[in-house]
Design an enzyme around this catalytic site. Structure first.
Site, PDB file in Angstrom:
ATOM      1  N   GLU A 182       1.588  -7.383   4.024  1.00 33.42           N
ATOM      2  CA  GLU A 182       2.388  -6.454   4.830  1.00 33.42           C
ATOM      3  C   GLU A 182       1.984  -6.554   6.301  1.00 33.42           C
ATOM      4  O   GLU A 182       0.799  -6.552   6.634  1.00 33.42           O
ATOM      5  CB  GLU A 182       2.118  -5.026   4.323  1.00 33.42           C
ATOM      6  CG  GLU A 182       2.858  -3.944   5.086  1.00 33.42           C
ATOM      7  CD  GLU A 182       2.566  -2.533   4.540  1.00 33.42           C
ATOM      8  OE1 GLU A 182       1.566  -2.365   3.799  1.00 33.42           O
ATOM      9  OE2 GLU A 182       3.348  -1.611   4.837  1.00 33.42           O
ATOM     10  N   LYS A 234      11.168  -2.042   4.140  1.00 30.82           N
ATOM     11  CA  LYS A 234      10.428  -1.087   3.303  1.00 30.82           C
ATOM     12  C   LYS A 234      11.210   0.224   3.176  1.00 30.82           C
ATOM     13  O   LYS A 234      11.742   0.740   4.146  1.00 30.82           O
ATOM     14  CB  LYS A 234       9.068  -0.833   3.936  1.00 30.82           C
ATOM     15  CG  LYS A 234       8.079  -0.059   3.080  1.00 30.82           C
ATOM     16  CD  LYS A 234       6.695  -0.027   3.772  1.00 30.82           C
ATOM     17  CE  LYS A 234       5.624   0.635   2.931  1.00 30.82           C
ATOM     18  NZ  LYS A 234       4.298   0.586   3.598  1.00 30.82           N
ATOM     19  N   CYS A 292       4.148  -2.649  -0.336  1.00 31.08           N
ATOM     20  CA  CYS A 292       3.085  -1.652  -0.536  1.00 31.08           C
ATOM     21  C   CYS A 292       3.594  -0.400  -1.244  1.00 31.08           C
ATOM     22  O   CYS A 292       3.946  -0.466  -2.410  1.00 31.08           O
ATOM     23  CB  CYS A 292       2.443  -1.340   0.813  1.00 31.08           C
ATOM     24  SG  CYS A 292       0.691  -0.838   0.669  1.00 31.08           S
TER      25      CYS A 292
END
Lengths: 601, 601
Positions: free
Chosen positions: A44, A110, A147
């Site tokens: 990330e 994300k 994540c």
């Protein structure tokens, strides 16, 4: 059975150093390619490092990341890469993009942005709310997540699988805390089995101010079995072959009715790659290496009030690794040549010196013993033995003459001899001035050696023993300091480097005759569980009394914690190793009138 | 024309002190009631203070706020109150509740949660997403909104008016920055006129760590005219009579097609109140007091690169008020009896001493002059004149003997005489130790006197002149320091308390012979605009060069700013007065490899 080879690129970028990070990504991508990787996956925000904090508010920073991303794509056209980066498109997203053939493809953005504990992602990013999209690579439909995304059972991976994803790639910047790796592995195992889909989890490695990213990337097959677990705390490139399960088969095998027919956007990255030479990859049937067994047999500690007792050598080893990596990266990334600390012959400074030696080598670690009239002669001896055992240089500077001179000057100012706390702090601050002068003259960074129990209760002198650039063990409760000292002797060095006498003597600040920590604080066996209850658990006074704690004691410690917030606010950064460190993790007001002792709740 | 009397309860609660705040609310509510208030409105999170930070994560804290809210309702049954408080209902909300007749009614929950600049509300609260609801009080339909809510033109107030609201009550905890009041007034005027609905804006007052809430509550009629503007920087209760416009009339007068027929939930709080004695309220036709005119004729500065030049006495007066309130509340709320600072005869410490005297009185303000061999004799004279002018006690302590003793000890440690920065910092740190010893012995809090220009560039000594509990002027650029000194002489005191010689002499740290700030830094007339461009504006190097800045200078200052982040992280809190202060407002990594000079963007 189809399969695809994924290059796990567990790298250690430096926050903000876009040029350095871009070069690191290119080199690592070429290495992964040479090992047979068909998709090389980076962590990330790998391009800018994590967390970039308010650098993300600088327009020049965002634009520069885009330029570097384009250059990386052109530099490694032969390989499919997946790279985390900030992406501006009117608003700012935490994104991951595939590159191939010199092109950057449409990104994944994300969706779930953590804004708790040490995370502030909603300060910077907008959560994506776009329809599901998959990426087609060599005929395989791939879903991407970043994540936090994978921590939700109803997050994007579910939609991606419903839309036909055969593989989930998950990019991470997940910081270390004790037991965290095991929690991640549990979650990923369940997730991949829930979804009947392999998951490749790629984590960042390296220290960034208070955080240590421990790497420990993993891959799981569609049944939730761990296929590979990459070594933690080091940069590593590993290529793993993942067996794929077709979508039809998943529908057949779906006992929980998770599958449905979503119709996602498909972005074709590459049809097929020229067949690659594959010198060394994990065989597709390697699902239980020894490496992996070690992970599974060490579940996270339960973090009850006596959790430090329950740690085993695996946990202590991880903790030590985090401290070493966190310190080394802080020192090296900030360009310090060496470190220096006061060596009192006490356990905290001894532990710090040992960790510094492990992290930076004995040539870059310096000690200064600064005895006063109140120091036992044996303390200086202990400091010298420690320095000799570690092979580090130690200077001795007596502070008595300075102390005497200050007492004279202060008598003029105060009208009487400084006494009590004033006189004790004076000695500590004289040492702080000497260490900082040494730092100014030599460029060595001062390590401040306070532990979490002291910092919680304010048992330290502002600008005295708390002075320094890095508070190495600020997140270690005192009982963990003891355990780590023994671990260092027994395992890390395999010999007694920290003298046994240092470990067993009663802790003392040695700022007045016959002073012991226990004159001011309860024994650490009593104190540490109280701190755990109040700081990490937010337990109420009455819960604690019900659990058998002494109400007077709880009340006293609670007051100490609140009253020393102002000291912590001026403290140096240090490595986070517990699930709740002081700092970004716990943000309390200084001006704070809440007296929880009043509320029997 | 119907009307309703609103009690604006501009109070100064203390974060966390639930019992004290509850008592304050009860007393204030009774006073407002006696003045004829029909609805007494308190600020955002008035019950717990703002911002409560991680206290909100303590379950006992949340439960205790509820208990106190219930008690307040029972203590003032005769009056309708509207009180801001945190509210748990499975998840946590930033709420406001009406109380009457001993009951707490269903709450309004904040919808728009700021998570930028100094705000972190998404760390704690969930944004409400419930259907529109209105509260009926004495036959009037009232809409509620909290702070950020009213800043959006499509926020809850619009829906409330569409649903029939005749009045919008807006609860705030809005921190001061220069010009902020004018921006609020502009926005509220436009908003009330857009909605053809009166808005009563109630703001918190008081200092909380780095923030100062300036009060300055306001009310606007349905045409956007300011009806009342409450005095800023003080606690105040004012009752204002608001004329109401019926919903039908609004539909008739709606030129922009904003109105629509929403069907909101109506929560009836009270049908009618027994007629109240009304000894003193604003007449309903009072729409232009002198007080209000002053606000309108002082628009916010444009914050161009030379913005400090454009400030007038109104802005300087507000800035000084914020510094006084911020300091006074930090000192009093944290229980310090007095403050002490080093008086060098320089402008920064002189300004601090004058502000302390204004905030706390001369009996609670102490100075210590600590001349070294490098201080001009005139510096000590200037410090003494300042102390005499202010009527504060000043001690003189020469540091030469201590400096000499340290030099001797350090020669032993370093192998040669300390020189350059090592020797300069030594003097500064000796002063820090003396001040802290005085603080330990007397309980006085040390005021650290660095300004924003110094703190930005790292032109200060860690644990030396930066040592202290409160960095009073940390957010004042040096040019603003000059302007505020003159303002203090001319307006605040009306006589020369800060000697003219202090204001006009070239700034110097006096740590080596003939040292001047300008040996290390460009003149402040040049430096401050560069800092404004780099820190507050995030301008790129090439933008700055296009604007006529010297590229070398920009590059050098940019490096200084980045390299001193570690010092700022250990700095004391201080009053925020600009729209972007160091601290929560600007969160940069310490370990930071971004070199924006490389990117011509």
């Amino acid at each position: 059975l189809a399969s695809i080879r994924i290059g796990i690129c567990q790298i250690n970028p430096k926050v903000g150093d876009l040029e350095g990070n871009a070069n690191l990504i290119v080199e690592t991508a070429r290495k992964a390619h040479s090992l047979g990787s068909q998709i090389s996956v980076f962590p990330e925000l790998a391009l800018c490092g994590y967390p970039p904090e308010d650098l993300l508010l600088k327009p020049s920073f965002i634009r520069a990341t885009r330029e570097h991303l384009n250059e990386i794509a052109k530099s490694v056209p032969e390989s499919v890469l997946l790279i985390g980066h900030p992406e501006e498109d009117g608003r700012l997203y935490n994104s991951a993009s595939f590159t191939f053939g010199g092109e950057v493809f449409e990104s994944y953005r994300k969706r779930l942005l953590p804004n708790y504990a040490v995370f502030d992602e909603q300060r910077y990013f907008v959560a994506a709310n776009s329809p599901v999209k998959l990426f087609e690579i060599c005929g395989v439909k791939v879903g991407v997540s970043i994540c936090e995304d994978i921590w939700s059972p109803i997050g994007p991976a579910l939609d991606e699988v419903r839309g036909g994803a055969e593989l989930i790639l998950n990019l991470n910047a997940s910081p270390f805390s004790i037991g965290r790796r095991w929690q991640r592995a549990m979650m990923l195992s369940v997730r991949s089995s829930d979804l009947s889909t392999p998951i490749v989890y790629v984590n960042l490695v390296g220290g960034q101010d208070e955080l240590v990213f421990d790497g420990g990337s993993m891959a799981f097959d569609q049944s939730g079995s761990l296929i590979v677990s990459v070594e933690a705390f080091v940069e590593k490139v590993e290529v793993v072959s993942i067996d794929l399960v077709g979508r039809g088969r998943k529908f057949q095998l779906d006992p929980r009715g998770l599958m449905s027919d979503l119709d996602p956007e498909i972005i074709k990255v590459v049809d097929n790659q020229p067949s690659l030479e594959v010198p060394s990859i994990y065989p597709s049937d390697q699902s239980s290496s020894n490496n992996n067994a070690a992970l599974w047999t060490h579940p996270a500690p339960r973090f009850d009030l006596n959790w430090v007792d329950s740690l085993d050598n695996y946990d202590l080893g991880e903790t030590l690794s985090a401290l070493i990596l966190g310190l080394r990266d802080y020192v090296n990334k900030n360009g310090f040549r060496s470190v220096v600390m006061g060596l009192s012959g006490g356990i905290d400074s001894s532990l710090c010196a040992a960790i510094c030696t492990l992290a930076l080598g004995k040539e870059r670690t310096f000690g200064i013993a600064m005895p006063s009239r109140y120091n036992a002669g044996s303390s200086l001896d202990d400091a010298q033995i420690l320095a000799d055992n570690l092979g580090i240089a130690m200077n001795v500077v007596a502070i008595s003459s300075l102390h005497q001179e200050f007492r004279g000057v202060l008598k003029g100012l105060l009208g009487s001899d400084p006494k009590g706390l004033t006189d004790e702090n004076l000695q500590s601050r004289i040492r702080g001035v000497l260490l900082m002068a040494y730092s100014n003259a030599t460029g060595a960074m001062v390590i401040t050696t306070g532990n979490k129990s002291e910092i919680a209760t304010g048992y330290s002198t502002l600008y005295g023993d708390s002075a320094g650039g890095f508070a190495l063990i600020k997140d270690l409760p005192k009982l963990l300091v003891f355990r780590l000292c023994r671990y260092i002797n027994e395992v890390a060095f395999g010999r007694e480097v920290i003298p046994e006498s240092v470990i067993i003597k009663p802790p003392s600040a040695e700022l007045r005759p016959d002073q012991l920590d226990q004159d001011s604080l309860p024994p650490y066996e009593v104190l540490d569980p109280v701190l755990m209850a109040l700081v990490e658990r937010d337990m109420t006074t009455s819960q604690m009394v019900t659990s058998g704690f002494d109400p007077e004691l709880v009340s006293e410690i609670s007051t100490l914690i609140d009253r020393s917030e102002y000291k912590r606010r001026q403290g140096a950064p240090g490595v986070r190793v517990t699930p709740r460190a002081f700092g970004k993790d716990r943000r309390m007001p200084i001006t704070n009138g809440f007296d929880q002792r009043r509320y029997g709740l």
